[in-house]
Design a protein around this motif. Structure first.
Motif, PDB file in Angstrom:
ATOM      1  N   GLN A 222      21.148  -2.848 -23.684  1.00 48.84           N
ATOM      2  CA  GLN A 222      21.938  -1.883 -23.044  1.00 48.84           C
ATOM      3  C   GLN A 222      21.711  -0.499 -22.730  1.00 48.84           C
ATOM      4  O   GLN A 222      21.937   0.269 -23.709  1.00 48.84           O
ATOM      5  CB  GLN A 222      23.262  -2.259 -23.254  1.00 48.84           C
ATOM      6  N   ALA A 223      21.321   0.038 -21.370  1.00 47.73           N
ATOM      7  CA  ALA A 223      21.314   1.228 -21.271  1.00 47.73           C
ATOM      8  C   ALA A 223      22.561   2.301 -21.383  1.00 47.73           C
ATOM      9  O   ALA A 223      22.590   3.331 -22.090  1.00 47.73           O
ATOM     10  CB  ALA A 223      20.759   1.440 -20.053  1.00 47.73           C
ATOM     11  N   ARG A 224      23.690   1.573 -21.334  1.00 50.96           N
ATOM     12  CA  ARG A 224      24.803   2.175 -21.560  1.00 50.96           C
ATOM     13  C   ARG A 224      25.172   2.432 -22.988  1.00 50.96           C
ATOM     14  O   ARG A 224      25.760   3.405 -23.180  1.00 50.96           O
ATOM     15  CB  ARG A 224      26.040   1.321 -20.914  1.00 50.96           C
ATOM     16  N   ALA A 225      24.864   1.434 -23.884  1.00 49.33           N
ATOM     17  CA  ALA A 225      25.113   1.973 -25.369  1.00 49.33           C
ATOM     18  C   ALA A 225      24.204   3.152 -25.694  1.00 49.33           C
ATOM     19  O   ALA A 225      24.682   4.119 -26.581  1.00 49.33           O
ATOM     20  CB  ALA A 225      24.526   0.513 -26.166  1.00 49.33           C
ATOM     21  N   GLU A 226      22.918   3.217 -25.175  1.00 40.56           N
ATOM     22  CA  GLU A 226      22.220   4.402 -25.551  1.00 40.56           C
ATOM     23  C   GLU A 226      22.958   5.738 -25.025  1.00 40.56           C
ATOM     24  O   GLU A 226      22.945   6.756 -25.567  1.00 40.56           O
ATOM     25  CB  GLU A 226      21.062   4.223 -25.041  1.00 40.56           C
ATOM     26  N   THR A 227      23.496   5.528 -23.672  1.00 44.64           N
ATOM     27  CA  THR A 227      24.264   6.642 -23.134  1.00 44.64           C
ATOM     28  C   THR A 227      25.546   7.219 -23.990  1.00 44.64           C
ATOM     29  O   THR A 227      25.705   8.372 -24.100  1.00 44.64           O
ATOM     30  CB  THR A 227      24.505   6.326 -21.619  1.00 44.64           C
ATOM     31  N   LYS A 228      26.118   6.125 -24.339  1.00 47.29           N
ATOM     32  CA  LYS A 228      27.492   6.348 -25.172  1.00 47.29           C
ATOM     33  C   LYS A 228      27.073   7.124 -26.355  1.00 47.29           C
ATOM     34  O   LYS A 228      27.777   8.103 -26.852  1.00 47.29           O
ATOM     35  CB  LYS A 228      28.053   5.213 -25.514  1.00 47.29           C
ATOM     36  N   GLN A 229      26.013   6.628 -27.027  1.00 50.08           N
ATOM     37  CA  GLN A 229      25.613   7.468 -28.227  1.00 50.08           C
ATOM     38  C   GLN A 229      25.037   8.848 -27.917  1.00 50.08           C
ATOM     39  O   GLN A 229      25.439   9.889 -28.709  1.00 50.08           O
ATOM     40  CB  GLN A 229      24.345   6.587 -28.868  1.00 50.08           C
TER      41      GLN A 229
END
Length: 277
Positions: A222-229
Motif C-alpha cells: 500500500q502506497a498509503r501506508a508508506e505515506t502515513k509513515q
C-alpha cells in the motif's frame, strides 16, 4: 453496555442509554458541518459502515446529532461485505439494532471483481470505488439523498501527498459534493478530526470494531501506508504539520456543487455550539 465501557466513561460522557461522543471530536465535527453546510432539514442520511473505528465512531456521532441538533434528519447504515475470508461484519447488525438505526447489508465478491475488471490500479482504490457505487445504489433504492463517509483529516492529508507525489496533481477528498448523477450528496463529517481521536474514542467506548476489516487490502502493498509513515515522521519534527496541511488543502476540500442554495443549510456553527456536546 458492557461493564468495561461503564468503567471507562463518566456520567458526563453518556446520555441515558447511549454513549456521548467527547467534545474533542464533536467540536471539529460541528465546525466541519457548519463550514461545508452538510446537513439540511429533512435529509435522509445513509452511513457507509465498514466496521472500522472511523465509521463506527461516525455512527455514534451522527446518532448523537440526530437526537440533539436543531434540524431533523433520518439516519441509516449500510455495510458492504467484500466476501473475503476472515471478514465477519455480522456484529454490526445487532449494534445498529441496539442504536435504533435501520441497517442494510450488501455483498460483493471484490477480489473476483478486481481480477476481472481491475486495470493498472491498486486493489484499495478499486475496492473503494466499487463500494461507493454500491452505496449510491442503496441510497437510490431506499430513498436516501445523503451518503456519509468516515474519512478523517489523516486520510485527506495522505491523499493530498500521494496525488502530488505520484500524479503531479493537487487533489484530495471533498468534504461535501454531489455525485456525477447529481442525485446523492456525499458528506465527510470527520474531515477536521484526527485518526488518533477516532481510535481513542472507539476503544474507550467499546465500539464493536471488526478487526482488519479488509484483510485482502492489508495483505497487499500500500502506497498509503508508506505515506502515513512519512507524515508521522514529519509530524514528529513539526507539531503544526496537520494544521498547515488543513490550511493548504482548503481550496481542494471545498466544493461549489452542493446541489442547491446554501441558505437551505439549517445547521450553523452557533447552532452546534448550543448542542449539549
Amino acid at each position: 453496555m458492557s461493564d468495561a465501557v461503564e468503567t471507562k466513561l463518566t456520567k458526563k460522557e453518556r446520555t441515558k442509554d447511549w454513549i456521548k461522543p467527547p467534545k474533542a471530536i464533536m467540536k471539529p465535527v460541528g465546525r466541519a458541518m457548519a463550514q461545508y453546510k452538510m446537513l439540511r432539514d429533512g435529509d435522509r442520511v445513509l452511513l457507509g459502515l465498514s466496521g472500522g473505528k472511523d465509521s463506527l465512531s461516525l455512527l455514534v456521532i451522527l446518532k448523537h446529532l440526530q437526537r440533539h441538533a436543531p434540524i431533523k434528519f433520518e439516519l441509516a447504515a449500510c455495510t458492504i461485505d467484500p466476501m473475503i475470508p476472515g471478514f465477519d461484519p455480522s456484529p454490526l447488525k445487532e449494534w445498529c439494532e441496539k442504536m435504533d438505526v435501520p441497517y442494510f447489508y450488501e455483498t460483493e465478491d471484490m477480489v473476483g471483481l478486481a481480477e476481472e475488471r481491475m486495470k493498472g490500479d491498486s486493489f484499495c482504490s478499486f475496492c473503494a470505488r466499487q463500494k461507493r457505487g454500491i452505496l449510491y445504489t442503496v441510497c437510490r433504492r431506499e430513498g436516501y439523498n445523503v451518503l456519509a463517509l468516515a474519512q478523517h483529516l489523516d486520510d485527506l492529508a495522505e491523499s493530498f501527498i500521494m496525488s502530488a507525489f505520484n500524479a503531479g496533481q493537487l487533489r484530495t477528498m471533498k468534504a461535501h459534493y454531489l455525485n456525477d448523477d447529481e442525485d446523492v450528496r456525499i458528506i465527510r463529517p470527520l474531515v477536521r478530526v484526527r485518526e488518533n481521536q477516532t481510535r481513542d474514542f472507539a476503544e474507550s467506548a467499546g465500539l464493536p470494531i471488526i478487526p482488519d476489516n479488509c484483510p485482502a487490502c492489508y495483505a497487499k502493498p500500500q502506497a498509503r501506508a508508506e505515506t502515513k509513515q512519512l507524515l508521522l515522521e514529519q509530524e514528529r519534527k513539526n507539531k503544526h504539520l496537520y494544521a498547515n496541511l488543513w490550511t493548504a488543502m482548503q481550496p481542494l476540500i471545498a466544493d461549489d456543487n452542493h446541489g442547491g442554495d446554501a441558505e437551505l443549510s439549517r445547521v450553523t456553527a452557533e447552532d452546534l455550539d448550543e448542542i449539549d456536546l
